[in-house]
Design a protein around this motif. Sequence first.
Motif: not given
Length: 306
Positions: A100-108, A110-121
């Motif tokens: 349940g923690v996995i599902l909660t943090l994964n959705e959090a 998605r809410v904060l950063w969106g679903t599009a992949p990000l890249q770190m320089p």
Amino acid sequence: MTLLVVQALNGVQLGLLLFLIAAGLTLVFGVMDFINLAHGVQYMLGAYLGVAFAGLTGSFWLGLLLASVVAGVTGIALERLVFRHLYGRSHLDQVLATFGVILTLNEAVRVLWGTAPLQMPMPDALSGSFQLMEGLRYPVYRVALIVAGLLVAVGLAWAVNCTRAGMLIRAGASNAAMVSALGVDIGRLFTLVFGIGAMLAGFAGVMAAPLVSVEPSMGDNLLILAFVVIVIGGVGAIRGAFVAALMVGLVDTLGRTMVTDAFKAALGASAAARVGPAVASMLIYLVMAAVLAIRPAGLFPAARDA
């Protein structure tokens, strides 16, 4: 030979990333007999925090430091708010709650950063490549990742074997009830173990971020591999986690490269393309089964008192 050397280095790199994740997980499982499926989320969270802090500060190194610390603090908060209430419960309860923690943090995320992949320089100082041998250039950052993983492994081994906190952790892995009976604040020890594990997983996530896409659920596959590492190395054993992580990293990386080529000689190119990847994906589990057949407690299980 060039391909073999490159894949061997990639396997060591994967193994050290797995060690950073599995080290905290095996301590949590060994000291507290607690199954934390949400440990892979700390790896994902570390990667996202690294991207965020690097963007805010303009420095990869500050992003690495801040993300690792915040990941550790998050692990401590989860231990105090959620996991502490599950000690002494059945493993099934722990699995369901941490899922349940996995599902909660994964959705959090998605809410904060969106679903599009990000890249770190990648940091400028570690960009580019160097000539490892004739005809082979290897990225500087991947070598730096290997060195960082080895340094963390040495530091963690020193901390576990040569400090009072490490002595208590080893004693807790051997007999937590006796440690508590001797007057040690076992709740504080559990919190320390969770914090260390979460910080290591977050550190691994930041270090991997320039090489992979930062996206929700990115830690799920590595969590499975981390459990394989723990089973092979032995629950609660840092040395076992290190050896098993390198073994799994090399077998998985070299297997995916070489098994298909080996099948081509016997089955032909088209059949090998179908069979090879399927067999390669099973290799680490075959290794796990072989180890368990010989040493059911793993290669280097932590000593446990009755």
